[in-house]
Design a protein around this motif. Structure first.
Motif, mmCIF file in Angstrom:
data_model
loop_
_atom_site.group_PDB
_atom_site.id
_atom_site.type_symbol
_atom_site.label_atom_id
_atom_site.label_comp_id
_atom_site.label_asym_id
_atom_site.label_seq_id
_atom_site.Cartn_x
_atom_site.Cartn_y
_atom_site.Cartn_z
ATOM 1 N N ASN A 50 0.797 -1.217 0.000
ATOM 2 C CA ASN A 50 0.000 0.000 0.000
ATOM 3 C C ASN A 50 0.833 1.272 0.000
ATOM 4 N N ALA A 51 2.149 1.151 0.171
ATOM 5 C CA ALA A 51 3.026 2.327 0.200
ATOM 6 C C ALA A 51 4.347 1.970 -0.448
ATOM 7 N N ILE A 52 4.988 2.971 -1.032
ATOM 8 C CA ILE A 52 6.289 2.739 -1.652
ATOM 9 C C ILE A 52 7.142 3.990 -1.513
ATOM 10 N N SER A 99 8.283 0.054 7.017
ATOM 11 C CA SER A 99 7.671 -1.000 7.824
ATOM 12 C C SER A 99 6.565 -1.663 7.020
ATOM 13 N N ALA A 100 5.991 -2.737 7.571
ATOM 14 C CA ALA A 100 4.989 -3.511 6.842
ATOM 15 C C ALA A 100 3.774 -2.692 6.446
ATOM 16 N N ASP A 101 3.370 -1.737 7.302
ATOM 17 C CA ASP A 101 2.198 -0.916 6.999
ATOM 18 C C ASP A 101 2.552 0.409 6.332
ATOM 19 N N GLY A 102 3.825 0.621 6.046
ATOM 20 C CA GLY A 102 4.251 1.834 5.360
ATOM 21 C C GLY A 102 4.271 3.070 6.226
ATOM 22 N N LYS A 103 4.112 2.925 7.547
ATOM 23 C CA LYS A 103 4.012 4.093 8.427
ATOM 24 C C LYS A 103 5.287 4.378 9.209
ATOM 25 N N LYS A 104 6.319 3.604 8.962
ATOM 26 C CA LYS A 104 7.625 3.881 9.571
ATOM 27 C C LYS A 104 8.680 3.806 8.477
ATOM 28 N N LEU A 105 9.528 4.819 8.408
ATOM 29 C CA LEU A 105 10.588 4.915 7.403
ATOM 30 C C LEU A 105 11.932 4.673 8.069
ATOM 31 N N ASN A 141 23.679 0.662 15.655
ATOM 32 C CA ASN A 141 24.713 1.511 15.079
ATOM 33 C C ASN A 141 26.014 1.361 15.856
ATOM 34 N N SER A 142 27.129 1.568 15.171
ATOM 35 C CA SER A 142 28.439 1.328 15.769
ATOM 36 C C SER A 142 29.426 2.382 15.274
ATOM 37 N N ARG A 143 30.699 2.169 15.561
ATOM 38 C CA ARG A 143 31.742 3.093 15.091
ATOM 39 C C ARG A 143 31.931 2.979 13.589
ATOM 40 N N GLU A 144 31.414 1.887 12.977
ATOM 41 C CA GLU A 144 31.513 1.732 11.530
ATOM 42 C C GLU A 144 30.278 2.352 10.863
ATOM 43 N N HIS A 145 30.065 1.990 9.594
ATOM 44 C CA HIS A 145 28.947 2.533 8.830
ATOM 45 C C HIS A 145 27.809 1.513 8.757
ATOM 46 N N GLU A 146 26.595 1.931 9.042
ATOM 47 C CA GLU A 146 25.415 1.070 8.922
ATOM 48 C C GLU A 146 24.462 1.647 7.878
ATOM 49 N N GLY A 147 23.857 0.737 7.086
ATOM 50 C CA GLY A 147 22.936 1.202 6.053
ATOM 51 C C GLY A 147 22.051 0.084 5.546
ATOM 52 N N ALA A 148 21.203 0.423 4.566
ATOM 53 C CA ALA A 148 20.301 -0.516 3.885
ATOM 54 C C ALA A 148 19.465 -1.336 4.863
ATOM 55 N N PRO A 149 18.713 -0.711 5.765
ATOM 56 C CA PRO A 149 17.900 -1.466 6.724
ATOM 57 C C PRO A 149 16.718 -2.151 6.057
ATOM 58 N N SER A 150 16.263 -3.253 6.658
ATOM 59 C CA SER A 150 15.077 -3.967 6.181
ATOM 60 C C SER A 150 14.490 -4.714 7.366
ATOM 61 N N VAL A 151 13.196 -4.548 7.625
ATOM 62 C CA VAL A 151 12.581 -5.073 8.835
ATOM 63 C C VAL A 151 11.498 -6.097 8.502
ATOM 64 N N THR A 152 11.352 -7.105 9.363
ATOM 65 C CA THR A 152 10.308 -8.116 9.181
ATOM 66 C C THR A 152 8.930 -7.492 9.458
ATOM 67 N N PRO A 153 7.858 -8.109 8.937
ATOM 68 C CA PRO A 153 6.521 -7.523 9.108
ATOM 69 C C PRO A 153 6.117 -7.289 10.561
ATOM 70 N N PHE A 334 -5.405 -3.869 15.159
ATOM 71 C CA PHE A 334 -4.277 -4.797 15.181
ATOM 72 C C PHE A 334 -3.981 -5.235 13.756
ATOM 73 N N ILE A 335 -2.736 -5.610 13.522
ATOM 74 C CA ILE A 335 -2.296 -6.109 12.215
ATOM 75 C C ILE A 335 -1.467 -7.367 12.443
ATOM 76 N N VAL A 336 -1.812 -8.423 11.746
ATOM 77 C CA VAL A 336 -1.085 -9.683 11.837
ATOM 78 C C VAL A 336 -0.881 -10.211 10.421
ATOM 79 N N TYR A 337 0.275 -10.825 10.168
ATOM 80 C CA TYR A 337 0.543 -11.474 8.891
ATOM 81 C C TYR A 337 0.572 -12.984 9.093
ATOM 82 N N ILE A 338 -0.105 -13.704 8.193
ATOM 83 C CA ILE A 338 -0.075 -15.161 8.241
ATOM 84 C C ILE A 338 0.425 -15.701 6.906
ATOM 85 N N MET A 339 1.128 -16.841 6.962
ATOM 86 C CA MET A 339 1.848 -17.365 5.806
ATOM 87 C C MET A 339 1.011 -18.369 5.017
ATOM 88 N N GLU A 340 1.117 -18.296 3.703
ATOM 89 C CA GLU A 340 0.401 -19.239 2.855
ATOM 90 C C GLU A 340 0.879 -20.667 3.120
#
Length: 529
Positions: A50-52, A99-105, A141-153, A334-340
């Motif tokens: 629903n968001a991109i 995030s899964a619902d598109g409400k957190k960047l 985050n650490s003394r190095e570089h962190e990037g390209a985050p991706s979070v589970t639903p 509430f929001i829940v994801y279930i697997m096929e």
């Protein structure tokens, strides 16, 4: 410059059902996003589709800047540039995530205050405005570089890259990590993914909605076509499998920054178009497709629409185990994801015993599953005429014997309401569609029998050769599958065995033919008298 400045309104979800063998192998995103005069890059779609968020050079001096948009009906709403308190020249130009619902960047930036160099930050969408960004801090985050985050639903696992060198456009010496939420809602110490994935410069992890399929990029893996190539690894019994190259999308150039919605059918990435860079979708081969996930978008309220304190659980009926247990937000949502691949039962149990509860089953074993299911559960005190569906109760095939293994949970829920309303009377109803009868037992389901005495007359000749009529009686046998009255009574017998008062129940059964075999079903419910 194209006017991408309309502020989108949250709301309408595009509900799409896909069928694998009817899908196109390649398709472009809408021209609302792929505007012909500008390049588009690095998409990240929310799990609910629903968001991109993506990057485009639709800005002054053709600078690459991040844009965000939502679905509105059958198409995307006009994208808007992320606000200046999020986007700065210090950001990593690509690698934004949702995030899964598109409400957190989520994104990576050099801005201060920082833990080290490039850090991962997040911002919440509140109404139509993005809140002030927050640094995720140690230990992510650490003394190095962190990037390209991706979070589970479910928001409990964060995948990201940690690099020895990084600027706004590229990185080197990267490894992939996962950090998991602790019970206090803080991030735990990140764990480095295994050496089979981290081969010297693995970047841009993208965890799929099934939380067990990981896509990432590397220029140090076998079978490399040139530059950064895409690879996929699956988590099986807690072990990440050997990465496989995504040959159906890899090119001699750099291949990175891909995304997949929860349904798991299409991989979305940027690609060279006839004139400009475009965002396109590639049908994922069946043997590489992540498991599809269906979103349950629910709300629990009372009759006035106010939120009700309740417990929400999901039980995997196929695997016979609970896969989710939680509580709604303060507003009852509430929001829940279930697997096929399994059948599930959703249960909403209020804190109070004297009010109704809610259950619903979902069958995700077919090749056609919805993207989203809306659930609206109204929890209220019982009143005359109310009906409580006993959806989780079943009988052993061809019998009136309750299947205890499958039914106990649902019967206990109903028993709780019965005990919470000791003066209420209930009619237990068993209603079947699929009635069949025959003069012989032509089907194993025909377990019931009716014997009718039928009187008949027929002609016979006596010993003197005279014709006369003789009376006779014979028994007509009818086999059928109407066990509804006995099944309703079996439910009452169980409740009484658990302490319910026999006088509080009556039974009703009814069976009618089905138009087709697929229409056969048994509905069990309790009606307040």
């Amino acid at each position: 410059m194209k006017c991408w400045n309309v502020i989108p309104a949250l709301g309408l979800l595009l509900l799409i059902s896909f069928q694998g063998n009817a899908q196109a192998k390649f398709r472009k995103l809408s021209s609302v996003i792929n505007y012909p005069s500008y390049n588009t890059y690095a998409p990240y779609i929310s799990a609910d589709a629903n968001a991109i968020v993506f990057v485009s050079d639709n800005a002054e001096d053709n600078a690459e800047v991040p844009f965000y948009t939502l679905r509105g009906g059958a198409d995307w709403i006009e994208p808007i540039m992320l606000p200046k308190h999020i986007y700065t020249r210090l950001n990593s130009q690509r690698g934004y995530a949702l995030s899964a619902d598109g409400k957190k960047l989520f994104y990576s930036t050099l801005k201060t205050p920082s833990v080290g160099a490039f850090d991962i930050w997040s911002s919440d969408l509140k109404g139509t405005s993005w809140g002030q960004p927050v640094n995720l801090g140690l230990p992510v985050n650490s003394r190095e570089h962190e990037g390209a985050p991706s979070v589970t639903p479910d928001g409990t696992a964060l995948y990201f890259m940690r690099c020895t060198q990084m600027d706004q456009t590229k990185a080197q010496g990267c490894k992939l990590f996962v950090a998991r939420k602790k019970v206090n809602d803080q991030w735990g110490e990140p764990e480095e993914l295994p050496a089979s994935i981290n081969t010297g410069n693995s970047q841009t992890p993208r965890i799929m909605a099934d939380a067990e399929t990981l896509i990432f990029a590397s220029d140090k893996m076998p079978g490399n076509k040139g530059g950064m190539d895409l690879y996929m690894s699956k988590l099986v019994n807690g072990v990440w499998g050997t990465p496989r190259p995504l040959d159906y999308v890899n090119t001699p150039g750099d291949d990175q920054y891909v995304t997949v919605a929860a349904l798991g059918r299409y991989l979305i990435r940027d690609s060279k178009g006839p004139r400009k860079n475009e965002i396109v979708e590639y049908l994922i081969p069946d043997d590489m497709r992540p498991k599809g996930m269906m979103k349950i978008d629910g709300k629990v309220t009372d009759a006035t629409g106010a939120a009700v304190p309740a417990y929400v659980s999901i039980f995997d009926l196929t695997k016979n185990k609970r896969v989710y247990n939680g509580r709604p937000y303060a507003d009852g949502s509430f929001i829940v994801y279930i697997m096929e691949g399994s059948k599930y039962e959703l249960s909403i149990d209020p804190e109070s015993d004297h009010v109704t509860y809610y259950t619903k089953q979902f069958d995700l074993t077919s090749d056609k599953i919805p993207q989203v299911e809306k659930v609206s559960a109204v929890i209220k005190p019982l009143a005359k005429g109310d009906e409580i569906t006993l959806e989780g109760v079943s009988f052993k095939p061809g019998t009136t014997e309750i299947d205890q293994r499958a039914s106990t949970s649902s019967l206990k829920k109903f028993m709780r309401v019965v005990k919470g309303n000791p003066d209420m009377k209930f009619e237990i109803q068993a209603l079947m569609t699929g009635y069949v009868e025959d003069s012989v037992r032509s089907d194993q389901d025909l377990t019931e029998v009716i014997y009718d005495s039928v009187a008949a007359k027929y002609d016979e000749i006596d010993t003197l050769g005279q014709l006369y009529q003789k009376d006779t009686v014979y028994v007509k046998t009818t086999w059928h599958n109407n066990r509804t009255w006995q099944q309703a009574q079996a439910i009452v017998d169980y409740l009484v065995s658990q302490g319910a008062k026999p006088d509080n129940f009556s039974v009703f059964g009814n069976a009618i033919p089905a138009i087709t075999p697929e229409d056969r079903k048994l509905i069990l419910k309790a009606r307040v008298k």
